[in-house]
Write an enzyme that holds these catalytic residues in place. Sequence first.
Site, PDB file in Angstrom:
ATOM      1  N   TYR A  57       0.832  -1.222   0.000  1.00 37.01           N
ATOM      2  CA  TYR A  57       0.000   0.000   0.000  1.00 37.01           C
ATOM      3  C   TYR A  57       0.860   1.263   0.000  1.00 37.01           C
ATOM      4  O   TYR A  57       0.341   2.362  -0.102  1.00 37.01           O
ATOM      5  CB  TYR A  57      -0.953   0.038   1.209  1.00 37.01           C
ATOM      6  N   LEU A 200     -17.172  -4.890   2.222  1.00 32.71           N
ATOM      7  CA  LEU A 200     -18.340  -4.134   1.740  1.00 32.71           C
ATOM      8  C   LEU A 200     -18.280  -3.918   0.230  1.00 32.71           C
ATOM      9  O   LEU A 200     -19.031  -3.113  -0.321  1.00 32.71           O
ATOM     10  CB  LEU A 200     -18.414  -2.788   2.474  1.00 32.71           C
ATOM     11  N   ILE A 238     -12.474  -5.955   8.216  1.00 31.84           N
ATOM     12  CA  ILE A 238     -11.662  -4.729   8.181  1.00 31.84           C
ATOM     13  C   ILE A 238     -12.224  -3.762   7.133  1.00 31.84           C
ATOM     14  O   ILE A 238     -11.557  -3.425   6.153  1.00 31.84           O
ATOM     15  CB  ILE A 238     -10.172  -5.044   7.922  1.00 31.84           C
ATOM     16  N   LYS A 240     -13.243  -0.402   5.245  1.00 27.54           N
ATOM     17  CA  LYS A 240     -12.523   0.861   5.117  1.00 27.54           C
ATOM     18  C   LYS A 240     -13.475   1.915   4.586  1.00 27.54           C
ATOM     19  O   LYS A 240     -14.236   1.659   3.656  1.00 27.54           O
ATOM     20  CB  LYS A 240     -11.345   0.684   4.156  1.00 27.54           C
ATOM     21  N   SER A 241     -13.472   3.087   5.201  1.00 19.85           N
ATOM     22  CA  SER A 241     -14.250   4.197   4.686  1.00 19.85           C
ATOM     23  C   SER A 241     -13.451   5.480   4.854  1.00 19.85           C
ATOM     24  O   SER A 241     -12.648   5.599   5.774  1.00 19.85           O
ATOM     25  CB  SER A 241     -15.586   4.316   5.432  1.00 19.85           C
ATOM     26  N   ARG A 246     -19.658   6.846   8.141  1.00 12.34           N
ATOM     27  CA  ARG A 246     -19.665   5.413   7.809  1.00 12.34           C
ATOM     28  C   ARG A 246     -18.646   4.665   8.673  1.00 12.34           C
ATOM     29  O   ARG A 246     -18.883   3.535   9.085  1.00 12.34           O
ATOM     30  CB  ARG A 246     -19.386   5.204   6.321  1.00 12.34           C
ATOM     31  N   SER A 249     -20.504   4.058  11.840  1.00 10.61           N
ATOM     32  CA  SER A 249     -21.588   3.069  11.737  1.00 10.61           C
ATOM     33  C   SER A 249     -21.007   1.653  11.564  1.00 10.61           C
ATOM     34  O   SER A 249     -21.582   0.681  12.049  1.00 10.61           O
ATOM     35  CB  SER A 249     -22.588   3.450  10.640  1.00 10.61           C
ATOM     36  N   ASN A 250     -19.848   1.544  10.939  1.00 14.16           N
ATOM     37  CA  ASN A 250     -19.243   0.213  10.755  1.00 14.16           C
ATOM     38  C   ASN A 250     -18.716  -0.386  12.058  1.00 14.16           C
ATOM     39  O   ASN A 250     -18.331  -1.553  12.098  1.00 14.16           O
ATOM     40  CB  ASN A 250     -18.110   0.278   9.724  1.00 14.16           C
TER      41      ASN A 250
HETATM   42  N1  LIG Z   1      -5.072  -8.981   1.685  1.00 22.22           N
HETATM   43  C1  LIG Z   1      -5.463  -8.500   0.534  1.00 22.22           C
HETATM   44  O1  LIG Z   1      -5.082  -8.984  -0.556  1.00 22.22           O
HETATM   45  C2  LIG Z   1      -6.394  -7.323   0.519  1.00 22.22           C
HETATM   46  C3  LIG Z   1      -7.061  -6.957  -0.668  1.00 22.22           C
HETATM   47  C4  LIG Z   1      -7.943  -5.873  -0.623  1.00 22.22           C
HETATM   48  C5  LIG Z   1      -8.134  -5.172   0.559  1.00 22.22           C
HETATM   49  N2  LIG Z   1      -7.452  -5.534   1.708  1.00 22.22           N
HETATM   50  C6  LIG Z   1      -7.655  -4.813   2.995  1.00 22.22           C
HETATM   51  O2  LIG Z   1      -9.034  -4.809   3.283  1.00 22.22           O
HETATM   52  C7  LIG Z   1      -9.456  -3.465   3.525  1.00 22.22           C
HETATM   53  C8  LIG Z   1     -10.917  -3.294   3.178  1.00 22.22           C
HETATM   54  O3  LIG Z   1     -11.161  -3.535   1.822  1.00 22.22           O
HETATM   55  P1  LIG Z   1     -11.447  -2.355   0.760  1.00 22.22           P
HETATM   56  O4  LIG Z   1     -10.773  -1.131   1.264  1.00 22.22           O
HETATM   57  O5  LIG Z   1     -11.088  -2.853  -0.567  1.00 22.22           O
HETATM   58  O6  LIG Z   1     -12.998  -2.200   0.721  1.00 22.22           O
HETATM   59  P2  LIG Z   1     -14.315  -2.263   1.679  1.00 22.22           P
HETATM   60  O7  LIG Z   1     -13.949  -2.190   3.113  1.00 22.22           O
HETATM   61  O8  LIG Z   1     -15.060  -3.423   1.186  1.00 22.22           O
HETATM   62  O9  LIG Z   1     -15.037  -0.901   1.312  1.00 22.22           O
HETATM   63  C9  LIG Z   1     -15.388  -0.597  -0.008  1.00 22.22           C
HETATM   64  C10 LIG Z   1     -16.037   0.747  -0.110  1.00 22.22           C
HETATM   65  O10 LIG Z   1     -17.264   0.743   0.634  1.00 22.22           O
HETATM   66  C11 LIG Z   1     -17.532   2.052   1.105  1.00 22.22           C
HETATM   67  N3  LIG Z   1     -18.156   1.902   2.454  1.00 22.22           N
HETATM   68  C12 LIG Z   1     -17.539   1.741   3.649  1.00 22.22           C
HETATM   69  N4  LIG Z   1     -18.440   1.629   4.640  1.00 22.22           N
HETATM   70  C13 LIG Z   1     -19.666   1.720   4.035  1.00 22.22           C
HETATM   71  C14 LIG Z   1     -20.989   1.661   4.533  1.00 22.22           C
HETATM   72  N5  LIG Z   1     -21.249   1.492   5.816  1.00 22.22           N
HETATM   73  N6  LIG Z   1     -22.011   1.786   3.644  1.00 22.22           N
HETATM   74  C15 LIG Z   1     -21.758   1.951   2.328  1.00 22.22           C
HETATM   75  N7  LIG Z   1     -20.521   2.014   1.796  1.00 22.22           N
HETATM   76  C16 LIG Z   1     -19.481   1.893   2.652  1.00 22.22           C
HETATM   77  C17 LIG Z   1     -16.223   2.792   1.172  1.00 22.22           C
HETATM   78  O11 LIG Z   1     -16.368   4.046   0.504  1.00 22.22           O
HETATM   79  P3  LIG Z   1     -16.376   5.441   1.330  1.00 22.22           P
HETATM   80  O12 LIG Z   1     -14.950   5.759   1.603  1.00 22.22           O
HETATM   81  O13 LIG Z   1     -17.011   6.398   0.394  1.00 22.22           O
HETATM   82  O14 LIG Z   1     -17.195   5.217   2.585  1.00 22.22           O
HETATM   83  C18 LIG Z   1     -15.212   1.880   0.489  1.00 22.22           C
HETATM   84  O15 LIG Z   1     -14.511   2.512  -0.537  1.00 22.22           O
HETATM   85  C19 LIG Z   1      -8.474  -2.655   2.663  1.00 22.22           C
HETATM   86  O16 LIG Z   1      -8.482  -1.281   2.946  1.00 22.22           O
HETATM   87  C20 LIG Z   1      -7.191  -3.371   2.957  1.00 22.22           C
HETATM   88  O17 LIG Z   1      -6.665  -2.945   4.206  1.00 22.22           O
HETATM   89  C21 LIG Z   1      -6.606  -6.607   1.690  1.00 22.22           C
END
Ligand SMILES: NC(=O)c1ccc[n+]([C@@H]2O[C@H](COP(=O)([O-])OP(=O)(O)OC[C@H]3O[C@@H](n4cnc5c(N)ncnc54)[C@H](OP(=O)(O)O)[C@@H]3O)[C@@H](O)[C@H]2O)c1
Length: 269
Positions: A57, A200, A238, A240-241, A246, A249-250
């Site tokens: 990252y 999410l 985990i 991310k927002s 949000r 709320s998470n």
């Molecule tokens: N190990 C691996 O290979 C791997 C791969 C991918 C990710 N990861 C880790 O997993 C973490 C989480 O995954 P991610 O960041 O890809 O996506 P995520 O947590 O699934 O979130 C996706 C999107 O959802 C929105 N969101 C968040 N809370 C919400 C809610 N309550 N209601 C509606 N929308 C919401 C966010 O936008 P807003 O910012 O607009 O709220 C965010 O951009 C990453 O940050 C990383 O640390 C690890």
Amino acid sequence: MENFILSNGLKIPAVGTGTNTYGKEENQYMGKLNGDFSALNSAIKAGYRLIDTAIAYRNEAGVGESVFNSGVARAEFFLTTKIPAGDEYIGSKELARQTVENSLKNLKTDYIDLYLIHFPIEDENKLKQTWEVLESFVDQGKIKSIGVSNFEVAHLETLKKYARIQPAVDQIQSNPSLWNQELIDYLLKNNIQPEAWGPLSKITDIQIKKIEKIAANYGKNWGQIILRYQIQRGVVVIPKSHDPRRQQSNLELFDFSLTGPEVAAIESL
Ligand SMILES: NC(=O)c1ccc[n+]([C@@H]2O[C@H](COP(=O)([O-])OP(=O)(O)OC[C@H]3O[C@@H](n4cnc5c(N)ncnc54)[C@H](OP(=O)(O)O)[C@@H]3O)[C@@H](O)[C@H]2O)c1
């Protein structure tokens, strides 16, 4: 905050924050680093203590800075980072050692709570030597728990042959497009904590509509239902927002429980 207990007896918070777009232009994963960690600062303020970063990252140092300057005691945090599977990081034992030492320096800490291999290392020799290096850091107390990410059953079975310390965690994709139930069953059976990345992500409008019906029973939103579902089946999440509301709320997932029929409806989304 509720915790799960890892195979080594240490606690891991049930909810943490992802960071993969923090500190980057336009909140884009591939965006240029711009030093703006306000989203992480607000997550810490909201109560997140599990912070999930990775060398890939490019933001370990900024994450370390936010944690260091947060005013919250180091012992309250659960810091996770990940070693990439590329030769420039794990090509030799010495390189792997340097990589881990760099993470410690970047994160401004004398120990890391959880260090993961980010993606499967297909070369068995390199997997074995990388794991041995991680084990040696556990022996020194510089890493508390070691684990893997994106490992399937076959990768875990290979690692099992070499591991003196078994992996405590497998961080895998799990969301409505891929619940990954079979792998999660294997992990739970083998005392490896499943952790859902992208919890999410990859959800359709139709799926959201269905989940919102369940959410209405509890005065919750669809995101909270998805996250609660994961926690109820033993999975760390985990999310991310970049939005403080949000983020808040998470975290609000512990004042309700999904019923059997609701769980079944979510499983079959
Ligand atoms: N190990 C691996 O290979 C791997 C791969 C991918 C990710 N990861 C880790 O997993 C973490 C989480 O995954 P991610 O960041 O890809 O996506 P995520 O947590 O699934 O979130 C996706 C999107 O959802 C929105 N969101 C968040 N809370 C919400 C809610 N309550 N209601 C509606 N929308 C919401 C966010 O936008 P807003 O910012 O607009 O709220 C965010 O951009 C990453 O940050 C990383 O640390 C690890």
